[in-house]
Design a protein around this motif. Sequence first.
Motif, short mmCIF file in Angstrom:
data_model
loop_
_atom_site.label_atom_id
_atom_site.label_comp_id
_atom_site.label_asym_id
_atom_site.label_seq_id
_atom_site.Cartn_x
_atom_site.Cartn_y
_atom_site.Cartn_z
N PRO A 92 1.09 -1.06 0.35
CA PRO A 92 0.11 -0.41 0.03
C PRO A 92 0.81 0.74 0.32
N GLU A 93 2.11 1.35 0.64
CA GLU A 93 2.54 2.44 0.83
C GLU A 93 3.68 2.38 -0.99
N ASN A 95 2.44 1.56 -3.32
CA ASN A 95 1.06 2.81 -3.76
C ASN A 95 0.67 3.86 -4.26
N ARG A 96 1.53 4.09 -2.58
CA ARG A 96 1.52 5.94 -2.06
C ARG A 96 2.68 6.97 -3.54
N LEU A 97 3.57 5.89 -3.27
CA LEU A 97 4.09 6.57 -4.25
C LEU A 97 4.28 6.50 -6.22
N GLY A 98 2.86 5.69 -6.39
CA GLY A 98 3.18 5.60 -7.95
C GLY A 98 3.41 4.14 -8.48
N LYS A 100 1.78 0.46 -9.02
CA LYS A 100 0.37 -0.45 -9.13
C LYS A 100 0.53 -1.42 -9.11
N SER A 114 6.01 1.97 -13.89
CA SER A 114 5.23 3.02 -12.58
C SER A 114 6.35 4.02 -12.85
N ALA A 119 6.70 11.38 -2.02
CA ALA A 119 5.36 11.21 -0.40
C ALA A 119 5.54 10.92 0.80
N GLU A 120 4.86 11.34 1.63
CA GLU A 120 5.54 10.47 2.74
C GLU A 120 4.76 8.88 3.34
N VAL A 121 5.67 8.53 3.01
CA VAL A 121 4.73 7.07 3.84
C VAL A 121 5.53 6.40 4.86
N THR A 143 10.73 12.35 -0.80
CA THR A 143 9.93 11.16 0.26
C THR A 143 10.36 11.20 1.10
#
Length: 177
Positions: A92-93, A95-98, A100, A114, A119-121, A143
Motif C-alpha cells: 500500500p505504501e 502504491n502511494r508512491l505511484g 500499481k 511505474s 510522498a510521505e510513507v 520522499t
Amino acid sequence: ITKSHLSIRNVNACHIKSFLCVMKKIGLKYKVYENIVEVFESGDLKPINLKTSAYPGFPTDMQAQLVTLACLSKGNSKIQENIFENRFMHIPELNRLGAKIKIKGNKAIIEGNSNFIGAEVMATDLRASVSLILAGLAAKGKTKVNRVYHLDRGYEKIDTKLSACGAEIYRNKNENH
C-alpha cells in the motif's frame, strides 16, 4: 533502482546465487569477481515471475526490494510469497508512491512501467522500510519515510552508505524515529 554503476565489496557470491540469477533474468548487468559484485548501468528491465522459497531459493527477505524493482520493469510481474504471511505490508505504501500493485492471496501482481512520485510513507517493518527507500531513490520529488527505527535493526547507517553512492538521503535530526 537508480541504474547506477556500483562496486559492492566483501560479497560471497555463492551465498546469493539465486538472487543474482533473478537479477540476470530481470536484465541487470553485473560481473562477479572474487569478493566483489560490480553492477553496471542497465537498460530496460524485464518483468519477472517467481516464488520465494527457503535457501538456496529466492529469499523472502529480498521480496519487498524485488517488488520495488519490478515496478520499474517493462511489463507485468508476479511474485508469490511462500514463507511468511503478511509480507506485503509495504505494497500500500509503494502504491502511494505511484506503483500499481494488486495483492491476491499470497501473490503480488505488479504492473510495470511505474513512475514513482515522492510522498510521505510509513515503514511497517524492516524489509518494507528499505523497499520504500529504494522507491524514494527512483522517485521524482521528495520522499519521507517515517518509522525508520525498523530500518535501523538491519541496515546499519544505510543513509551514510547510500550517500556515499551519490544518493540524496538524510535523516531528520529532530525526530526520534
